[in-house]
Design an enzyme around this catalytic site. Structure first.
Site, PDB file in Angstrom:
ATOM      1  N   TYR A  95       0.831  -1.214   0.000  1.00  0.00           N
ATOM      2  CA  TYR A  95       0.000   0.000   0.000  1.00  0.00           C
ATOM      3  C   TYR A  95       0.863   1.260   0.000  1.00  0.00           C
ATOM      4  CZ  TYR A  95      -4.426  -2.379   0.610  1.00  0.00           C
ATOM      5  OH  TYR A  95      -5.538  -3.141   0.408  1.00  0.00           O
ATOM      6  N   GLU A 137      -8.303  -6.921   5.282  1.00  0.00           N
ATOM      7  CA  GLU A 137      -7.489  -8.002   4.716  1.00  0.00           C
ATOM      8  C   GLU A 137      -6.806  -8.799   5.823  1.00  0.00           C
ATOM      9  OE1 GLU A 137      -5.200  -5.872   1.701  1.00  0.00           O
ATOM     10  OE2 GLU A 137      -7.125  -5.181   0.881  1.00  0.00           O
ATOM     11  N   VAL A 281     -19.421 -19.045 -19.328  1.00  0.00           N
ATOM     12  CA  VAL A 281     -18.597 -19.652 -18.268  1.00  0.00           C
ATOM     13  C   VAL A 281     -18.965 -19.091 -16.891  1.00  0.00           C
ATOM     14  CG1 VAL A 281     -16.602 -18.072 -18.312  1.00  0.00           C
ATOM     15  CG2 VAL A 281     -16.267 -20.530 -17.858  1.00  0.00           C
ATOM     16  N   GLY A 400     -13.685 -10.027 -14.139  1.00  0.00           N
ATOM     17  CA  GLY A 400     -12.706  -9.060 -14.637  1.00  0.00           C
ATOM     18  C   GLY A 400     -12.676  -7.933 -13.645  1.00  0.00           C
TER      19      GLY A 400
END
Ligand code: FAD
Length: 408
Positions: A95, A137, A281, A400
């Site tokens: 970061y 996180e 998919v 994506g």
């Protein structure tokens, strides 16, 4: 919380940063990767060449700055980013690098308009967002008993088979035979492949297409084929870097370097009805959810809507249809652009949820799960919203950079 000194500067410069957001983040990627070429292994080079990654980052930073006072809007955006970062193994130290180059890029693109006060206000915004992400996180790494910065395991491909004309399913297991950790149906993992000819590796995400509890992880990968340049267009599209190699080069017994399972697109617990809507998919996370429901909650009401270009392009079709057939409270509708006459019950053409289908009225209190091409998901969501489905009940996964959300 943003300081009272920084707030007016941010409010005054938000429109200009939004206007130049893409240019800033494009500049940022060039700047950062020029100075830190090792980070090329971490960023998706194909998305960058098309500008999609720049758009996604620009939108995230802008959305954060614009909606800082509405945590209920920003929380899901941060959650999605945190999951992606965990799947990539991002560390807090990275970061600092990103922040330095992003803030320098704002100054370099906007030039003299960026005074010291404005630069420090944006520095404050970046670190507010970064601190929230680092904390989320850390929690996700902890839940996975993962030492931040640790090496990814090599998993062995123990099964490999074509699951449609253009998809391949790969099952991965730990080489020592120990069961792999569970995941939540809908989640994905990252695969890192070395690309020796480019002198780097590339990471891609793949949704898990089996159910948790099997001790192995299965992914189903579509081969992305390139296109020659068309008349009037400057360049064609190359074959997909990672999917092509997975299709052409990987064999049973080979090992793949794989990151943690992650993703905020998750089958909600409980027994409320589920509506799965997918195309192409995009069926992969749905297969995981379907298998989980068939194994653990067979009484759960389920509608399964799927669209493919043709029967040959329907991944895992036999498995999906035989699993659906076992469920007592299931409704199923298939749309086929070609070959529908060979599939009894299939509706010809593209999926239209406001047209004729066998799914019946949507069950009350259902959660809706969408996955497929961006335009497909946008169209289905518009229909669902026009039919009175609450926004918060529609969950989606984008294969994506996340350019889907109108959120915030
Ligand atoms: P890339 O090399 O990344 O290329 C992608 C596209 O960009 C191609 O069309 C290529 O032609 C084009 N491109 C590249 N460079 C240029 C250029 N210079 N100019 C113009 N065009 C260019 N995929 C699956 O098959 N199954 C899944 O279950 C699945 N799950 C996913 C889950 C998530 C959460 C995400 C984010 C993605 C998922 N994906 C899945 C997509 C997958 O991660 C990859 O994006 C996909 O396999 C393509 O990767 P690639 O390396 O083969 O193609």
């Amino acid at each position: 919380m943003l300081s009272t000194t920084a707030r007016p500067w941010i409010e005054a410069t938000l429109p200009v940063v939004l206007e130049h957001g893409e240019a800033i983040t494009r500049h940022f990627y060039q700047r950062m990767l020029g100075q830190h070429p090792e980070l090329k292994n971490l960023f998706n080079l194909s998305n960058q060449s098309q500008g999609e990654q720049a758009q996604a980052l620009a939108r995230a930073v802008y959305a954060y700055a614009a909606h800082m006072d509405q945590p209920q809007l920003i929380a899901p955006v941060l959650e999605r980013i945190a999951h992606k970062h965990v799947s990539l193994g991002i560390t807090p130290a990275q970061y600092t690098i990103v922040g330095r180059h992003l803030l320098a890029s704002i100054g370099e693109v906007l030039g003299a308009a960026i005074t010291v006060d404005i630069a420090s206000a944006w520095d404050e915004v970046y670190w507010l967002m970064a601190s929230e992400l680092i904390a989320r996180e850390a929690r996700l790494y902890q839940e996975r008993h993962w030492a931040v910065g640790g090496a990814w395991p090599e998993l062995e491909v123990c099964d490999l088979h074509a699951s449609s004309e253009d998809t391949l399913s790969l099952t991965l297991r730990a080489p020592d035979g120990r069961p792999l950790p569970d995941f939540i149906p809908g989640q994905y993992l990252s695969v890192a492949l070395p690309l020796p000819e480019l002198g780097l590796s590339q990471i891609r995400q793949y949704s898990l297409s089996n159910r948790p509890g099997e001790g192995v992880w299965r992914i189903t990968v579509k081969r992305v084929r390139g296109e020659a340049s068309k008349e009037g267009e400057p360049a064609g599209r190359p074959d997909g870097l990672v999917s092509t190699r997975l299709h052409e080069q990987i064999r049973v017994g080979d090992c793949l370097r794989v990151g943690l399972t992650a993703g905020d697109f998750q089958l909600r617990p409980g027994l409320q009805p589920v509506v799965m809507i997918s195309a192409g998919v995009g069926i992969t996370p749905m297969v995981s959810m379907l298998q989980h429901i068939a194994h653990s909650q067979p009484e759960r009401p389920l509608c399964f809507a799927y669209a493919a270009t043709s029967p040959a392009h329907y991944p895992l079709r036999e498995e999906v249809e035989s699993t659906l057939a076992r469920l007592p409270h299931m409704r199923y509708q298939l749309w086929l652009e070609q070959g529908s006459q060979r599939c009894p019950g299939a509706v010809p053409g593209r999926m239209a949820l406001d047209g004729p289908h066998d799914l019946g009225p949507w069950p009350a209190d259902a959660d809706f799960y969408l996955c497929g091409p961006l335009a497909f998901m946008q169209a289905q969501r518009r229909t669902l919203l026009s039919q009175g489905i609450e926004r918060s009940r529609i969950h989606y996964e984008v294969f994506g950079p996340d350019l889907f959300g109108d959120l915030p």
